[in-house]
Every structure is written in structure tokens, then in C-alpha cells.
Design a protein around this motif. Structure first.
Motif, PDB file in Angstrom:
ATOM      1  N   GLN A  58       7.046   5.011   2.832  1.00  0.00           N
ATOM      2  CA  GLN A  58       5.855   5.840   2.661  1.00  0.00           C
ATOM      3  C   GLN A  58       5.517   6.031   1.180  1.00  0.00           C
ATOM      4  OE1 GLN A  58       3.935   6.996   5.129  1.00  0.00           O
ATOM      5  NE2 GLN A  58       5.261   6.063   6.665  1.00  0.00           N
ATOM      6  N   MET A  59       6.518   5.884   0.317  1.00  0.00           N
ATOM      7  CA  MET A  59       6.314   6.146  -1.099  1.00  0.00           C
ATOM      8  C   MET A  59       5.496   5.033  -1.745  1.00  0.00           C
ATOM      9  SD  MET A  59       7.752   8.991  -1.105  1.00  0.00           S
ATOM     10  CE  MET A  59       8.728   9.802   0.168  1.00  0.00           C
ATOM     11  N   ARG A  60       4.533   5.418  -2.592  1.00  0.00           N
ATOM     12  CA  ARG A  60       3.672   4.435  -3.225  1.00  0.00           C
ATOM     13  C   ARG A  60       4.066   4.157  -4.673  1.00  0.00           C
ATOM     14  NH1 ARG A  60      -1.613   3.626  -1.533  1.00  0.00           N
ATOM     15  NH2 ARG A  60      -1.919   2.556  -3.508  1.00  0.00           N
ATOM     16  N   SER A  61       4.958   4.948  -5.243  1.00  0.00           N
ATOM     17  CA  SER A  61       5.382   4.716  -6.623  1.00  0.00           C
ATOM     18  C   SER A  61       6.894   4.530  -6.653  1.00  0.00           C
ATOM     19  CB  SER A  61       4.988   5.885  -7.528  1.00  0.00           C
ATOM     20  OG  SER A  61       5.693   7.054  -7.184  1.00  0.00           O
ATOM     21  N   TYR A  62       7.352   3.765  -7.636  1.00  0.00           N
ATOM     22  CA  TYR A  62       8.787   3.506  -7.765  1.00  0.00           C
ATOM     23  C   TYR A  62       9.552   4.802  -7.994  1.00  0.00           C
ATOM     24  CZ  TYR A  62      13.167   1.471  -9.371  1.00  0.00           C
ATOM     25  OH  TYR A  62      14.499   1.149  -9.502  1.00  0.00           O
ATOM     26  N   SER A  63       9.014   5.665  -8.851  1.00  0.00           N
ATOM     27  CA  SER A  63       9.710   6.912  -9.174  1.00  0.00           C
ATOM     28  C   SER A  63       9.864   7.803  -7.947  1.00  0.00           C
ATOM     29  CB  SER A  63       8.972   7.665 -10.281  1.00  0.00           C
ATOM     30  OG  SER A  63       7.603   7.852  -9.946  1.00  0.00           O
ATOM     31  N   ALA A  64       8.852   7.856  -7.082  1.00  0.00           N
ATOM     32  CA  ALA A  64       8.960   8.663  -5.862  1.00  0.00           C
ATOM     33  C   ALA A  64       9.993   8.075  -4.910  1.00  0.00           C
ATOM     34  CB  ALA A  64       7.598   8.758  -5.173  1.00  0.00           C
ATOM     35  N   ALA A  65      10.062   6.739  -4.820  1.00  0.00           N
ATOM     36  CA  ALA A  65      11.054   6.104  -3.945  1.00  0.00           C
ATOM     37  C   ALA A  65      12.473   6.438  -4.416  1.00  0.00           C
ATOM     38  CB  ALA A  65      10.835   4.593  -3.929  1.00  0.00           C
ATOM     39  N   VAL A  66      12.677   6.435  -5.740  1.00  0.00           N
ATOM     40  CA  VAL A  66      13.999   6.776  -6.284  1.00  0.00           C
ATOM     41  C   VAL A  66      14.325   8.241  -6.000  1.00  0.00           C
ATOM     42  CG1 VAL A  66      15.366   6.994  -8.385  1.00  0.00           C
ATOM     43  CG2 VAL A  66      13.884   5.007  -8.067  1.00  0.00           C
ATOM     44  N   LEU A  67      13.379   9.132  -6.279  1.00  0.00           N
ATOM     45  CA  LEU A  67      13.644  10.562  -6.084  1.00  0.00           C
ATOM     46  C   LEU A  67      13.835  10.909  -4.612  1.00  0.00           C
ATOM     47  CD1 LEU A  67      11.363  12.381  -8.687  1.00  0.00           C
ATOM     48  CD2 LEU A  67      13.845  12.099  -8.715  1.00  0.00           C
ATOM     49  N   TYR A  68      13.142  10.193  -3.720  1.00  0.00           N
ATOM     50  CA  TYR A  68      13.369  10.434  -2.287  1.00  0.00           C
ATOM     51  C   TYR A  68      14.825  10.141  -1.928  1.00  0.00           C
ATOM     52  CZ  TYR A  68      13.829   9.260   2.618  1.00  0.00           C
ATOM     53  OH  TYR A  68      14.299   9.176   3.896  1.00  0.00           O
ATOM     54  N   PHE A 103       5.134  12.935 -21.908  1.00  0.00           N
ATOM     55  CA  PHE A 103       4.437  11.907 -21.150  1.00  0.00           C
ATOM     56  C   PHE A 103       5.244  11.481 -19.919  1.00  0.00           C
ATOM     57  CE2 PHE A 103       2.668  10.938 -25.536  1.00  0.00           C
ATOM     58  CZ  PHE A 103       1.502  11.658 -25.297  1.00  0.00           C
ATOM     59  N   LEU A 104       6.565  11.429 -20.062  1.00  0.00           N
ATOM     60  CA  LEU A 104       7.408  11.098 -18.911  1.00  0.00           C
ATOM     61  C   LEU A 104       7.217  12.127 -17.805  1.00  0.00           C
ATOM     62  CD1 LEU A 104       9.746   9.334 -17.709  1.00  0.00           C
ATOM     63  CD2 LEU A 104      11.306  11.052 -18.657  1.00  0.00           C
ATOM     64  N   LYS A 105       7.181  13.394 -18.184  1.00  0.00           N
ATOM     65  CA  LYS A 105       7.005  14.461 -17.201  1.00  0.00           C
ATOM     66  C   LYS A 105       5.629  14.389 -16.555  1.00  0.00           C
ATOM     67  CE  LYS A 105       7.166  19.509 -16.672  1.00  0.00           C
ATOM     68  NZ  LYS A 105       7.428  20.795 -17.361  1.00  0.00           N
ATOM     69  N   ARG A 106       4.599  14.186 -17.387  1.00  0.00           N
ATOM     70  CA  ARG A 106       3.225  14.179 -16.877  1.00  0.00           C
ATOM     71  C   ARG A 106       2.932  12.954 -16.016  1.00  0.00           C
ATOM     72  NH1 ARG A 106      -1.275  12.914 -21.162  1.00  0.00           N
ATOM     73  NH2 ARG A 106      -0.484  10.825 -20.665  1.00  0.00           N
ATOM     74  N   ASP A 107       3.320  11.779 -16.488  1.00  0.00           N
ATOM     75  CA  ASP A 107       2.884  10.533 -15.859  1.00  0.00           C
ATOM     76  C   ASP A 107       3.837  10.002 -14.800  1.00  0.00           C
ATOM     77  OD1 ASP A 107       0.718  10.585 -17.585  1.00  0.00           O
ATOM     78  OD2 ASP A 107       1.707   9.339 -19.089  1.00  0.00           O
ATOM     79  N   VAL A 108       5.093  10.406 -14.854  1.00  0.00           N
ATOM     80  CA  VAL A 108       6.083   9.861 -13.925  1.00  0.00           C
ATOM     81  C   VAL A 108       6.663  10.953 -13.024  1.00  0.00           C
ATOM     82  CG1 VAL A 108       8.284   8.624 -13.708  1.00  0.00           C
ATOM     83  CG2 VAL A 108       6.661   7.986 -15.515  1.00  0.00           C
ATOM     84  N   ILE A 109       7.269  11.967 -13.630  1.00  0.00           N
ATOM     85  CA  ILE A 109       8.013  12.947 -12.839  1.00  0.00           C
ATOM     86  C   ILE A 109       7.086  13.796 -11.975  1.00  0.00           C
ATOM     87  CG2 ILE A 109       9.520  14.969 -12.954  1.00  0.00           C
ATOM     88  CD1 ILE A 109      10.741  13.750 -15.503  1.00  0.00           C
ATOM     89  N   ASP A 111       1.814  -1.624 -10.922  1.00  0.00           N
ATOM     90  CA  ASP A 111       1.690  -0.245 -11.384  1.00  0.00           C
ATOM     91  C   ASP A 111       0.315   0.324 -11.042  1.00  0.00           C
ATOM     92  OD1 ASP A 111       4.238  -0.313 -12.370  1.00  0.00           O
ATOM     93  OD2 ASP A 111       3.654  -0.692 -14.445  1.00  0.00           O
ATOM     94  N   LEU A 112      -0.733  -0.491 -11.215  1.00  0.00           N
ATOM     95  CA  LEU A 112      -2.085  -0.071 -10.847  1.00  0.00           C
ATOM     96  C   LEU A 112      -2.154   0.275  -9.374  1.00  0.00           C
ATOM     97  CD1 LEU A 112      -4.802  -2.331 -12.562  1.00  0.00           C
ATOM     98  CD2 LEU A 112      -4.823   0.150 -12.350  1.00  0.00           C
ATOM     99  N   TYR A 113      -1.560  -0.591  -8.546  1.00  0.00           N
ATOM    100  CA  TYR A 113      -1.583  -0.380  -7.102  1.00  0.00           C
ATOM    101  C   TYR A 113      -0.858   0.910  -6.724  1.00  0.00           C
ATOM    102  CZ  TYR A 113      -0.696  -1.108  -2.134  1.00  0.00           C
ATOM    103  OH  TYR A 113      -0.621  -0.941  -0.777  1.00  0.00           O
ATOM    104  N   ALA A 114       0.277   1.158  -7.389  1.00  0.00           N
ATOM    105  CA  ALA A 114       1.105   2.314  -7.037  1.00  0.00           C
ATOM    106  C   ALA A 114       0.465   3.634  -7.436  1.00  0.00           C
ATOM    107  CB  ALA A 114       2.483   2.192  -7.683  1.00  0.00           C
ATOM    108  N   THR A 115      -0.370   3.615  -8.472  1.00  0.00           N
ATOM    109  CA  THR A 115      -0.889   4.874  -9.015  1.00  0.00           C
ATOM    110  C   THR A 115      -2.374   5.094  -8.739  1.00  0.00           C
ATOM    111  OG1 THR A 115      -1.304   3.795 -11.158  1.00  0.00           O
ATOM    112  CG2 THR A 115       0.815   4.905 -10.872  1.00  0.00           C
ATOM    113  N   THR A 116      -3.009   4.178  -8.010  1.00  0.00           N
ATOM    114  CA  THR A 116      -4.450   4.266  -7.761  1.00  0.00           C
ATOM    115  C   THR A 116      -4.719   4.220  -6.269  1.00  0.00           C
ATOM    116  OG1 THR A 116      -4.781   3.019  -9.811  1.00  0.00           O
ATOM    117  CG2 THR A 116      -6.704   3.310  -8.405  1.00  0.00           C
TER     118      THR A 116
END
Length: 455
Positions: free
Chosen positions: A160-170, A209-215, A288-293
Motif C-alpha cells: 500500500q505504501m507509495r514511498s520508500y521511506s513509508a515502506a521502511v517505517l511500516y 529538509f530530511l524531516k520535511r521531505d522524507v520523514i 521518485d516522481l511516481y512515489a511522491t506525486t
């Protein structure tokens, strides 16, 4: 987290998987992977989980593992048979070096290894399935395929996760959900940056930027899609500077879902990523475009670009990729075609994206399926209350045992109104209402009616 549990040995002929069968026992050391060389992506993580799932079903004693490529594609949740893009992700995993450290009272052990060993794809000719065969490095094979300490990760939920960071945190959240303090590992910002982006080339990090754009984006995604828990960021300062972070896992007592509502959201549309790459956008940037758009926004902008390229009255585009990025940023897809009607020379033929007939048919088929899901929603809305209840009851009896547990819980709580379970329900209703497979003629008629023949 589970200790010393037996994993399933080689499975007999595969039956329709249940939600429990569609989970991978992922070694705890393999969840927060910090690559030392190479880069991991969302799709490579999905593929890796799917390969690991089938390896565990086939058993740790197998020298190598073998599977129909179509089955891997289905379990990794993407919808393209483009083997070249698949191969590129397999190469990424082979080129990614990981460090694996373990310790006990008598022994400390450090291993540096590839994430994946030799992979073979065999195209056996017409009428025979394409097969994929793979191995793991011997030093870590047993710890991957039959781990002693592991976390159960549902393929469906992970997908279900669309971004790499969300998949890791899940996966991190699933690991620490049952631990006493429900606190993740505490590491420095640089470590987390590598783990949450899958990149090995990070030299310095601006935490803001890490907090804003990724976390923050990953936390919002987890909150929207994961029903069992949410995550809270904990920052540890030295003076005024944040140097270390960790996460607290917060069980959801009254589970809810967020506002993300995209059809087939759990499918990673490799075909769409391929269209971006065709424009000249690098593969990593396209993913990255696909995951964040929003997926619909990308499609609309690509369709707008195609119309612009086919407009003989307009001057040629020097860079379709640059035009696409600008159009995506400024929302050109919402502008009517008359805005692109100024006179000028014809576009250069070389700037046109190359789509094969098979590519066009797959794209039309996808639009046709999405249209059927929309029709199923409309049909259900027009039913009498008694008919709606009967349809829901039939869905529960036929499908509820086959879908992932979090989606089943969402259905029991919210029924068709659930953002995550509703999509599964209406896809099923569309298939039940119109079970026949569309012919090429049906798809062509659909494309003509919608004006999408040139996709």
C-alpha cells in the motif's frame, strides 16, 4: 517480533493465498537496511519481499529458488511485463552491499554481502511461462530464509505504501509494535537518512529538509494507510542541534483511515514509470516522481504532453522531459487544448515518445478496468438498501478470508465507505457484474469513445 518459530517448508502446489500466507517472516536485521554501496528503491524492496516470501515457502535447504515471472510480478504488486525495467531493479539489489552484524555472549560477527545473489530469467518460448531463478549469498541465506528473530510483514499491507521511506517505517513499526517500550532504534540523523532513502551516497544531511521531505510525508502515509499503529517522531538534541532520532509506535485503538483514495493504489504502475523514462527522465528520478506525486496528475500531464507533441501548429519541444516537469509543477494538464493552438512549425518526430501497440493496449486496458470500477460504484449507489446488504454479504462470504487482515478489519468497520477496503470491494463487484474479458475490439471501441486511442 517472533523468536525461534518454524517457518513453512517448501509448499505443495500453490493454492489461493490467504492473508496469513501472504506474509513474509522478515529477519529483523533486514528491515532497517543501510546500503553501503548502490541504492534501493520502493519497487526493489517490494520485489525483495516477494522473492523472500517464495524462498521461505520453498524452504531453506533449496540451493536456488524458482518461480514463474508472472507470479513474482503479481506478488510484488506492479502491473507491467517490461522485463528490462525488472532486470534493472534486480541489478540494483545485486549491486547493493549491506553490512550484517550479530553478537552473542561468546561471539561477535560482521558480514558484508550483496543483498541478492545470482538471478536468471528464462524465456522458454510461446506457450511456456517465463521463469525467474535466484540465489542468496551463502553467508546470510539461512538468516534470511529461516530467521530466528523476525517480524511478520504482510505483502498486501506493505504494497500500500507509495514511498520508500513509508515502506521502511511500516516494517519498523511492525517490528516494535509488540516490544515492551514500543521504541525503535535510536540512531544519528545520517544513519536514518540512508535507511529511509535507500541511498548509499549521502555525505551530509540538512535535518530540516530530511524531516520535511522524507520523514513527515512517510509518517502521514503510515497514518493514512496503516490501521494497526501510527508512529511518532522523537528528536534527541545536543545543545540546539538535533543529532539523533527514533520513533515511538502508537497502537491505534480507534482505527481510522486518511484521505488518500486512489484506485488500485497498491499497484506500482511500472508502465507509467516507463513512460516517464521514455521522455528522458532518469530511472531513479522517475520512480521518485511516481512515489511522491498523485498518479492521476502524472497521467493527465503525460496525456497533455502527448497532445502538445502531436500538435503540428506548435514549435518543437527541445526537451519533452523538461516540459513535462514544468507542466506537472504548474498544472498544465488542467489547461484546455486551445491554450496550445498557437501557430508554429511541427514538432520534431524524434521527440515523440515511442509506444508499441502492446503498450497502448495495456494502457487502454487499464483505463477500461478503472472505468468499470467507477461504474460498479455507480451501480451499487443505485441499489436498494436490501440489495446493497445482500451484495456486501456475498462479498464477505466469498472474499473476506482472502484479503489482508488490515483491509478486512477496515471492511468490518466501515464497509464500502472504507477508503482502503472500498476499492477492493468495488473491483470485486465490477468483476462479478461484468465477468467477461474484454476483446481487443471492445477495448478499441472504449478508446474511441473516450478519445484515448493515441495513449
Amino acid at each position: 517480533m517472533t523468536d525461534e518459530a518454524e517457518l513453512p517448508s517448501r509448499a505443495p502446489q500453490r493454492a489461493q493465498p490467504t492473508a496469513e500466507e501472504q506474509s513474509v517472516a522478515k529477519a529483523n536485521e533486514a528491515i532497517a537496511i543501510r546500503p553501503k554501496r548502490g541504492r534501493l528503491t520502493l519497487l526493489s524492496r517490494r520485489i525483495y519481499n516477494a522473492l523472500l516470501y517464495h524462498s521461505q515457502r520453498q524452504g531453506v535447504d533449496e540451493p536456488e529458488y524458482r518461480l514463474a515471472l508472472s507470479e513474482l510480478i503479481g506478488d510484488a504488486r506492479f502491473n507491467s511485463n517490461n522485463t528490462e525495467l525488472l532486470k534493472s531493479h534486480l541489478r540494483d539489489m545485486q549491486a547493493t552491499t549491506i553490512e550484517w552484524s550479530t553478537s552473542s555472549s561468546t561471539l561477535k560477527r560482521w558480514v558484508s554481502s550483496q543483498l541478492l545473489g545470482t538471478v536468471t530469467i528464462e524465456e522458454q518460448g510461446r506457450g511456456r511461462p517465463c521463469m525467474v531463478t535466484w540465489r542468496y549469498p551463502e553467508e546470510i541465506k539461512e538468516r534470511l530464509v529461516k530467521p530466528h528473530q523476525y517480524t511478520r510483514v504482510l505483502l498486501e499491507m506493505s504494497s500500500q505504501m507509495r514511498s520508500y521511506s513509508a515502506a521502511v517505517l511500516y516494517e519498523i513499526g511492525a517490528r516494535y509494535l509488540t516490544s515492551p517500550g514500543r521504541l525503535s532504534m535510536r540512531e544519528d540523523v545520517m544513519w536514518w537518512a540512508a535507511v529511509l532513502t535507500g541511498r548509499s551516497d549521502i555525505k551530509e544531511v540538512d535535518y530540516r529538509f530530511l524531516k520535511r521531505d522524507v520523514i513527515n510525508k512517510a509518517l502521514a502515509e503510515i497514518d493514512a494507510l496503516c490501521e494497526d499503529f501510527g508512529l511518532e517522531l522523537i528528536e534527541h538534541k545536543r545543545g540546539r542541534k538535533i543529532e539523533e532520532i527514533q520513533f515511538r509506535v502508537v497502537p491505534k485503538l480507534q482505527q481510522r483511515l486518511g484521505d488518500i483514495d486512489a484506485p488500485n493504489r497498491n499497484i506500482f504502475d511500472l508502465e507509467l514509470v516507463g513512460r516517464l523514462i521514455t521522455l528522458g527522465i532518469k530511472q531513479d528520478e522517475a520512480q521518485d516522481l511516481y512515489a511522491t506525486t498523485d498518479e492521476g496528475q502524472i497521467r493527465a500531464t503525460l496525456d497533455h504532453l502527448d497532445q502538445r507533441l502531436r500538435n503540428n501548429a506548435m514549435p518543437p519541444l527541445k526537451s519533452p522531459a523538461a516540459y513535462f516537469k514544468d507542466a506537472l509543477k504548474k498544472g498544465y494538464a488542467g489547461v484546455t487544448a486551445t491554450a496550445a493552438s498557437a501557430p508554429g512549425p511541427a514538432p520534431a518526430a524524434s521527440s515523440l515518445p515511442v509506444l508499441t501497440e502492446a503498450d497502448r493496449l495495456r494502457r487502454i486496458r487499464e483505463l477500461w478496468e478503472n472505468d468499470r470500477v467507477g461504474q460498479a460504484r455507480a451501480v451499487f449507489a443505485e441499489m436498494l438498501g436490501s440489495m446493497q446488504a445482500e451484495t456486501c454479504s456475498r462479498f464477505e462470504s466469498l472474499q473476506l478470508g482472502k484479503i489482508a487482515a488490515p483491509i478486512a478489519r477496515a471492511w468490518r468497520r466501515d464497509g464500502p465507505a472504507s477508503r482502503i477496503a472500498g476499492t477492493t470491494f468495488f473491483k470485486w463487484l465490477a468483476q462479478e457484474t461484468w465477468p467477461e474479458e474484454p476483446t481487443d475490439r471492445v477495448l478499441l471501441d472504449f478508446a474511441l469513445q473516450r478519445g484515448v486511442v493515441g495513449v
